[in-house]
Structures are given as C-alpha cells and as structure tokens.
Write an enzyme that holds these catalytic residues in place. Structure first.
Site, short mmCIF file in Angstrom:
data_model
loop_
_atom_site.label_atom_id
_atom_site.label_comp_id
_atom_site.label_asym_id
_atom_site.label_seq_id
_atom_site.Cartn_x
_atom_site.Cartn_y
_atom_site.Cartn_z
N ALA A 199 24.34 -22.56 -9.39
CA ALA A 199 24.60 -24.01 -9.40
C ALA A 199 25.95 -24.31 -8.77
CB ALA A 199 24.54 -24.55 -10.82
N ILE B 94 18.88 -26.96 -7.12
CA ILE B 94 19.04 -25.67 -7.79
C ILE B 94 17.69 -24.96 -7.86
CG2 ILE B 94 19.91 -24.49 -9.81
CD1 ILE B 94 21.97 -26.20 -8.15
N GLY C 243 23.75 -13.36 -0.50
CA GLY C 243 22.59 -14.23 -0.40
C GLY C 243 22.16 -14.47 1.03
N LEU D 82 -1.77 -21.65 18.61
CA LEU D 82 -3.00 -22.05 17.95
C LEU D 82 -3.48 -23.43 18.40
CD1 LEU D 82 -2.27 -19.60 16.08
CD2 LEU D 82 -3.35 -20.89 14.23
N GLY D 83 -2.58 -24.19 19.03
CA GLY D 83 -2.96 -25.53 19.46
C GLY D 83 -3.22 -26.43 18.26
N GLY D 84 -4.27 -27.21 18.32
CA GLY D 84 -4.60 -28.13 17.23
C GLY D 84 -4.84 -27.42 15.92
N GLU E 295 21.99 -21.65 1.43
CA GLU E 295 22.98 -20.57 1.55
C GLU E 295 23.95 -20.80 2.71
OE1 GLU E 295 22.77 -19.24 -1.05
OE2 GLU E 295 21.15 -17.83 -1.41
N GLU F 266 25.39 -24.55 10.97
CA GLU F 266 26.71 -24.99 11.45
C GLU F 266 27.84 -24.31 10.69
OE1 GLU F 266 23.60 -27.49 12.84
OE2 GLU F 266 24.11 -26.96 10.77
#
Length: 385
Positions: free
Chosen positions: A124, A157, A243, A339-341, A364, A368
């Site tokens: 956190a 979190i 991490g 795969l296209g569509g 993490e 930038e």
C-alpha cells in the site's frame, strides 16, 4: 551471467508451466469474464512453493532463487496474467517483510504468506494525490506511546480483499517533506480501523482484485515498524526494484502467449488459397515479435541474476521492466493484427492478452519513471554521485 539454466531452475520452470496449463489456462477466460479471484488456485500455488520463492526455508519459503522465480512468473502469466500479478506482489511483500521486519513480526506473517494461510500480501503505497510522486503521500502515522496511529487512504491496491497483511507507507514526521519523513509498517488486515473501499472496474486483469484501502485510527505496535523510522522509502525502493523483475517477467509471459497463439493461427488460417504464414507481411511481424521478446528475456534474466547474486540492479531492473512491458504491448497489438477481426473478439484470447498487457507499463512505476531512474543511474555513474 550464465545463459544456461541449472537443472533445478528447469524443474521449477517446468513445474510452473505444467500447473499453469493444467489449472490456470482452462479457466482464464472465465475469470476474466466474471472477475473471479482464484482463491483455490492461490492455495495450490502456495503448496507448490510459488508464494515465497525467495524466502528462507526457516520462514516457510522455498528458497529457489530470483531467476527461478522469474521463470515461474513468466509461465504463470502465459496462462493468466491476473494470477501472475498477485503472485508477484505477494512474493514482493514476503521478501520485504523478511528483509525489514522485526523477528517476531516476520515469523508471524511470512510463513502465513508462504503456506497460503494468507492468500496474498498487499503493498500500500499509491494514493489519490501521489502516484509517481510517491513522496507526496498524505497517510499519517503518529507515534503515541508504544504505538503508531495510522490515518489515510490508499488506492489501486492489488489483492487487498484477500491479503492477510499490508505493507503501508505513511508519513511519520510531518516536519519533513518528500520521502525523508515516510516510514513503512506491517499492518495485519484484521487490524481495527482497516476497511476496504471501492473495487476498481478495470480494462484488464479482471481476475486480480484492485481496491481502495482506508485506515482510520489504526493502532499499530511500534514493533511493526519496518527498518527504522523515516526509512520507508528504503523499504519501498527495495521492494519495487524486485517487483519490477516480477512485472517484467509477467509481461514477457503475456508476450510469449500472444506470439505462440498468433503464430499457430497463421499456420491454420488460409486466405487466397494459402496459409497467411506464407505472406511476408505476417512473417516479418512474427520475426520482430520473437526478436524483441528474446531481447526482453535477456534483460529480465540479467536483472534477476544480479539480484540473486546480491549485486546492484536498480538500473537493470528498470531497463528490464520498461523494455519487457513496452514489448509486450507491441507484441499483443501485432497478434491482434495477425488475427484480423478474430483478434478483436472474445472467442480468441489475444484481445485479453492485449488488455492485460496494457497495465504493465503503469504499475510498479510507469515507463516514464523507469526511464527517469535509468537516466539518473547513468548520470550518477559519470558524476560519481
């Protein structure tokens, strides 16, 4: 750095691959559709030793090493990135507690993480007003006798609603601005005053829960302080550097899954009377996808090797993270194009890979921020700072 894996590392990679293909991949799309947290699967992963891979056996860990951990995260992510991110964060929390918690706190919480008694650990740090500028956080920790009283709110979190313990960053010295006045605490999830707020509705990684966590007059014993008072950012940076190896490994797994699926599809899909794999445009896409993923893998392995051998790895972890995550986004985009569509519909998994990959450039530390850290490390090498 040895490019060849040891026998033990290959065994761990293969065990993760086998588990991911048997238990995770078949229901990955269902978890994505329903937003279901894989509680049973996390318990199984704990039994396999995947939730405490860099933790000493004395604390219940499997002590496999960082490179083996990276390989395992990659294999789990190839099946379901939602599971891999929880695995990564939980390992990160267990490592930080092992490194910085007092013995009694570590012995209580780390084995519970490794065994699956806690389905997850949670980290956190982020707040509504402090993301990349983490030093501006406003959650407070006031010392009262032998306790700290925590007040504030955290957002985004991972696994907060399934965590047994949180690592919480809070300002313990209001006279200090920026990171200097921040301390880190181990906060059990059942502490009075800890409540869960809004559950985020996300673009991807739906099988991973992401919540707001509120702290209202939470009394935390001083023994739950990690490291020393005012050293919270030391704890945070150590955790985040590790991490970033985990998230780079996760992104690599997503990219590999997208490449494998689009390659196999190109061999089966026929247009103008022949498989589309015979078209140079498709071949070049596959070649570029494979090449950049191999480069990303080497960067991730280097960072993991440096960490495992207790060498400085901040710059290398950031390089691995930014390159692997940006590569995964590009590879997943190209897989949809191949795969296209069909790549745009949920009948095929590449659209999920694309959605799941997008966030890897954000959590993490954004791409930038990774570049800022890399540049800072480069300049410090020259300036001797």
């Amino acid at each position: 750095m040895d490019l060849w894996l040891s026998e033990q590392q290959e065994l761990i990679r293969d065990a993760a691959k086998d588990y991911a293909q048997r238990r995770l991949e078949p229901r990955a799309a269902w978890r994505d559709e329903t937003g279901t947290f894989p509680a049973k699967e996390y318990k199984e992963m704990a039994e396999l030793g995947f939730l405490g891979m860099n933790i000493p056996e004395s604390l219940g860990g499997s002590e496999t090493g960082v490179l083996a951990y990276s390989l395992a995260v990659t294999e789990i992510a190839k099946a379901d990135a939602s599971v891999a991110v929880g695995m990564s964060v939980t390992n990160m929390v267990a490592e930080a507690l092992t490194a910085f918690a007092r013995d009694n706190v570590a012995k209580k919480h780390v084995p519970a993480i490794c065994s699956g008694d806690y389905l997850a650990g949670a980290f956190a740090l982020t707040e509504a007003g402090s993301g990349s500028d983490a030093g501006s956080l406003r959650t407070t920790a006031n010392k009262v006798g032998d306790d700290y009283i925590l007040n504030g709110a955290k957002i985004y979190i991972t696994s907060a609603d399934h965590a047994g313990v949180f690592i919480v960053m809070a300002r313990s010295d209001r006279n200090q601005n920026g990171p200097k006045g921040v301390s880190a605490f181990a906060v059990p999830a059942d502490t009075p005053g800890v409540t869960l707020g809004k559950k985020e509705r996300k673009m991807g990684q739906h099988g991973s829960s992401t919540l707001e966590v509120l702290f209202e007059d939470c009394k935390i014993p001083a023994s739950h302080l990690l490291a020393e008072e005012g050293q919270g950012f030391k704890v945070a940076m150590m955790a985040l550097n590790g991490g970033r190896v985990g998230i780079g490994s996760l992104a690599l797994g997503l990219g590999r899954a997208a490449l494998d699926f689009s390659r196999d599809y190109s061999l089966e899909r026929k247009q103008f009377g022949k498989p589309i794999s015979t078209n140079q445009a498709i071949q070049w896409k596959l070649a570029d996808m494979a090449t950049t993923l191999d480069a990303a893998e080497l960067l991730v392995r280097r960072a993991a090797w440096l960490k495992e051998n207790k060498r400085p790895f901040t710059k290398e972890a950031c390089m691995a993270k930014v390159y692997a995550t940006e590569t995964a986004n590009e590879v997943c985009k190209e897989a949809i194009q191949i795969l296209g569509g069909y790549g745009y519909v949920k009948d095929y998994p590449v659209e999920r890979y694309y959605r799941d990959a997008r966030v890897t450039t954000l959590y993490e530390g954004t791409s930038e921020i990774q570049r800022l850290v890399i540049a800072r490390e480069l300049l410090n090498e020259v300036q001797g700072a």
